[in-house]
Design an enzyme around this catalytic site. Structure first.
Site, short mmCIF file in Angstrom:
data_model
loop_
_atom_site.label_atom_id
_atom_site.label_comp_id
_atom_site.label_asym_id
_atom_site.label_seq_id
_atom_site.Cartn_x
_atom_site.Cartn_y
_atom_site.Cartn_z
N ARG A 103 40.46 48.30 48.33
CA ARG A 103 41.18 47.02 48.20
C ARG A 103 42.10 46.99 46.97
O ARG A 103 42.31 45.94 46.36
CB ARG A 103 40.21 45.84 48.11
CG ARG A 103 39.49 45.52 49.39
CD ARG A 103 40.33 44.58 50.26
NE ARG A 103 39.69 44.32 51.54
CZ ARG A 103 38.95 43.25 51.80
NH1 ARG A 103 38.78 42.32 50.89
NH2 ARG A 103 38.43 43.10 52.98
N ARG A 152 44.58 40.60 46.27
CA ARG A 152 44.90 39.33 45.61
C ARG A 152 44.77 39.32 44.10
O ARG A 152 45.28 38.41 43.46
CB ARG A 152 44.01 38.21 46.20
CG ARG A 152 44.49 37.72 47.53
CD ARG A 152 43.44 36.86 48.20
NE ARG A 152 42.26 37.65 48.48
CZ ARG A 152 41.21 37.21 49.15
NH1 ARG A 152 41.16 35.96 49.56
NH2 ARG A 152 40.19 37.99 49.38
N ARG A 168 52.81 38.59 49.57
CA ARG A 168 52.07 37.97 50.68
C ARG A 168 52.67 36.63 51.07
O ARG A 168 52.67 36.25 52.25
CB ARG A 168 50.62 37.77 50.25
CG ARG A 168 49.65 38.62 50.94
CD ARG A 168 49.29 38.04 52.30
NE ARG A 168 48.06 37.28 52.28
CZ ARG A 168 47.92 36.07 52.82
NH1 ARG A 168 48.93 35.46 53.36
NH2 ARG A 168 46.75 35.46 52.78
N ASP A 213 44.07 46.11 58.08
CA ASP A 213 42.71 45.61 58.07
C ASP A 213 41.93 46.23 59.22
O ASP A 213 42.51 46.59 60.24
CB ASP A 213 42.68 44.08 58.20
CG ASP A 213 41.33 43.52 57.82
OD1 ASP A 213 41.09 43.31 56.62
OD2 ASP A 213 40.49 43.33 58.72
N TYR A 267 31.83 42.24 64.08
CA TYR A 267 32.75 41.10 64.01
C TYR A 267 33.05 40.54 65.40
O TYR A 267 33.21 39.34 65.59
CB TYR A 267 34.04 41.48 63.29
CG TYR A 267 33.85 41.57 61.79
CD1 TYR A 267 33.96 40.43 61.00
CD2 TYR A 267 33.52 42.77 61.16
CE1 TYR A 267 33.77 40.50 59.63
CE2 TYR A 267 33.32 42.85 59.79
CZ TYR A 267 33.45 41.70 59.03
OH TYR A 267 33.24 41.77 57.67
#
Ligand code: CP3
Length: 345
Positions: free
Chosen positions: A24, A28, A37, A74, A153
């Site tokens: 990652r 952010r 973004r 992702d 998921y």
């Protein structure tokens, strides 16, 4: 032959100091990430806009000179590209429809898969070209979610703490579970082979929820699928290097490393690097595993924790990384300090 430090380690060489990248690393915690973004309507838009995704992939390379760039995408792009649906909700995380039994498996749109992943492959192509031009020692890593974690998921309809429904289904309806896993394994092989063709030199399988399974189910749904993916990629993308990350596998990491046929395995934060150095076969490199929260703390504590990981694996093929993804509250200066101290000998 190859000069890139990460590829040397994945070919079995122990480098000192070890090369470094962070899971990652494009995210952010970086102000330039948040600015980029904001140009996309939403997260899916960012993942499927090659210009923007290429720029974001390169941000941590520019700022820190990491030894690898990891594709900005992702793991849930795969079910999305199978027409399963996906949205990212602010403050909640990914939300997917819950898989609707055999009908849900039959409804997966394998025909539309190649077209939907095309923008991601274009990002790989552009990033590979940019690295060749500007950062020739930096390795490009492509990735996919491992089939079991993607299934989690799809079955739970998003994130989950216990994954009780996934585990129930694996016991109660093994035929349905196997049918879903087969589709995910086959499409993951295609997707990764296409990333290699587009210029990814290393491919990583993220099995974030591997650790919720008992040993027999771990062997069937984590290790065996990784072995199938690896065997197929050895044929379709010869020369590509493979890393598997069965997070929270505990002692099961040893068998996974012995039998999956990968070039490296990731260690999560709870793994003792000294144990892994002994338990993982010599021909398999290890990657990890500094606690991401030590990088939030910074200072002396980060210094000691990072050097403990680095030094424990001295003499062994090792790629320095975190034990899980970097978190948004990480001060960017701490990441720079981490890279400097791992590289200082
Ligand atoms: O490592 C990288 O820099 C490459 C890009 C990458 C992302 N996700 C970007 C992303 C990778 C390799 C992933 C993998 C991923 N995605 C995993 C496996 C690794 C792990 O963390 O266990 C999982 C389980 C996911 C699913 C996922 N994607 C979740 C649970 C979330 C939301 C959680 C959160 O932090 O809000 C995402 C969103 C996501 N994927 C972000 C990023 C940078 C957050 C982006 C944003 O809000 O701008």
């Amino acid at each position: 032959m190859t000069e890139k430090p990460i590829l040397r380690v994945l070919a079995g060489e122990a480098l000192w100091p070890p090369p470094i990248w962070l899971m990652r690393q494009a995210g952010r915690y970086l102000p330039e990430y948040r600015a980029a973004r904001a140009e996309a309507a939403d997260l899916l838009g960012a993942f499927t806009t090659p210009d923007l995704a290429t720029e974001i992939t390169l941000q941590p390379i520019r700022r820190y000179g990491m030894d690898a760039a990891i594709l900005y995408s992702d793991i849930l792009i795969l079910p999305w590209a199978l027409g399963h649906g996906l949205r990212f909700e602010e403050g909640v995380g990914p939300v997917l429809p819950r898989l609707d039994g055999q009908a849900g498996v039959a409804a997966l749109d394998r025909g539309g898969f190649a077209d939907r992943v095309a923008p991601v492959l274009e990002t790989v192509r552009r990033t590979a070209a940019a690295l060749r031009r500007d950062y020739p020692a930096t390795t490009l890593i492509g990735f996919a979610g491992a089939p079991f974690t993607v299934a989690c998921y799809m079955i739970e309809g998003g994130g989950s703490r216990e994954h009780a429904e996934v585990r129930r289904l694996a016991y109660a309806d093994p035929a349905l579970f196997a049918a879903l896993m087969d589709v995910l394994i086959e499409t993951t092989i295609d997707y990764l082979a296409w990333q290699a063709e587009a210029g990814a030199e290393v491919l990583m399988l993220f099995d974030s929820w591997a650790g919720v399974l008992p040993p027999p189910l771990f062997a069937a749904h984590v290790t065996a699928p990784a072995a199938r993916v690896a065997a197929a990629l050895r044929k379709r993308a010869p020369g590509v290097r493979l890393i598997g990350f069965p997070r929270l596998a505990g002692s099961l990491l040893a068998g996974y490393a012995r039998t999956a046929g990968l070039d490296a395995v990731g260690m999560d934060t709870a793994t003792d690097p000294l144990w892994a150095a002994a338990a993982v076969p010599d021909g398999v490199a290890v990657q990890g595993n500094l606690d991401p929260i030590a990088v939030v703390a910074g200072g002396e504590a980060m210094h000691a924790a990072a050097l403990a990981v680095r030094d424990a694996l001295r003499g062994r093929p090792h790629i320095f990384n975190l034990g899980h993804g970097i978190v948004p509250q990480t001060p960017p200066a701490h990441v720079g300090a981490l890279v400097d101290l791992v590289r200082a000998v």
